[in-house]
Design an enzyme around this catalytic site. Sequence first.
Site, PDB file in Angstrom:
ATOM      1  N   GLU A  58      41.037  28.492  46.751  1.00 35.73           N
ATOM      2  CA  GLU A  58      40.312  27.418  47.408  1.00 35.73           C
ATOM      3  C   GLU A  58      41.237  26.599  48.308  1.00 35.73           C
ATOM      4  O   GLU A  58      40.872  26.233  49.434  1.00 35.73           O
ATOM      5  CB  GLU A  58      39.667  26.503  46.359  1.00 35.73           C
ATOM      6  CG  GLU A  58      38.639  27.198  45.491  1.00 35.73           C
ATOM      7  CD  GLU A  58      39.216  27.773  44.213  1.00 35.73           C
ATOM      8  OE1 GLU A  58      38.498  27.834  43.213  1.00 35.73           O
ATOM      9  OE2 GLU A  58      40.412  28.175  44.214  1.00 35.73           O
ATOM     10  N   GLY A 301      52.425  59.626  24.852  1.00 36.75           N
ATOM     11  CA  GLY A 301      52.024  60.912  24.318  1.00 36.75           C
ATOM     12  C   GLY A 301      50.738  60.817  23.521  1.00 36.75           C
ATOM     13  O   GLY A 301      50.138  59.745  23.366  1.00 36.75           O
TER      14      GLY A 301
END
Length: 380
Positions: A58, A301
């Site tokens: 803003e 893994g």
Amino acid sequence: MTPEQTVCDERWMRQALKLAESVLYITAPNPRVACLIVRDDQLLASGATQKAGGPHAEVMALRQAAEQGVAMAGTTVYVTLEPCSHHGRTPPCVDALIAASPARVVIAMGDPNPLVGGQGVARLRAAGIAVTTDICTEEALAVNPGFVARMTRKTPWTWLKLAASLDGRIALANGESQWITGPAARADGHHWRARSCVVLTGVGTVLADDPQMNVRHVKTTRAPIKAIVDTRFQVAGQARIFDGTPTWVFTCASNPEKTARLADRNVQVIELPAADGGVDLHAMMRWMGEHDVNEVHVEAGARLSGALVQTQCADELLVYMAPMLLGEGMGMATLKPLQQLTQAQRFEFMETVSLAPDMRIRARHIDHWKTLLQALQRSN
């Protein structure tokens, strides 16, 4: 509102969300937010949140409007997140908007912070500014799932990055996995590393492959923290992942001497309780939430990936599928067998992207996503 006004608001909000995506890599731990200032269906000024401590969207948009001599009377401000109403690293954005006095503010989603949510809207309305909320809410959530998750459930949003064959193998039976996917898929994976707060792997991957786990194919000024799940504290001090940038090791083992040596390489060792023979993953996620982590990118893994799914710590799957069949080999995730299909965790497909010769598939956990949406509804 008329249907025509709603369509117009959605069009401008989607443009704002596209601008918010331009700062994906830099704002953490703050959300990615954008702001547009519009009058008579013409864009007058815009801005996006800068890195933590810098101006919010803003303020950036209002500065641009002032520099260009734009009068705020009669304008509509589109902002992708409810303007903040509290003092943090910067003053409240709602104060700046009230001072600018636009005719109307349109907001995509409320502030998920339970301590402040709704106060920005209330203050704008009290100042006589018309406010419209919940425009493109789910699309806005997709830009900031980690921030909303951290604010509402106190843990980050976590996705598993998996590179697999058509038959779901991430490596051959002998462990060979480089490379199942091609260069385009690997480069795309670095985008997901770059947007995350933490890149997480397991000690098995570090011991087997000695990866760097850094961002090499994307330009970014904010590198994610690297982290290892290492139950028995096996990682060697010379591992390439320890390159001097911030790195975390989550472990159940205490080794003060090794911890001190690693501290010299910018490594923090976090001792956590054990669960199911490994690090308590829920405790790990809570710890990261407490340390301002919004999004976690996992490259690990099958064992760690499976454990994260099994413990409901995986929110999203990011699967790079290669057009090949490998036969016997390592699966994507080691999971315990189910007795009934009703026990399966359900994901929904969100996106498929061609990264020739491979394909990227995204799927998110249905229940986890619904929970975030419901939390946003309660914040309004």
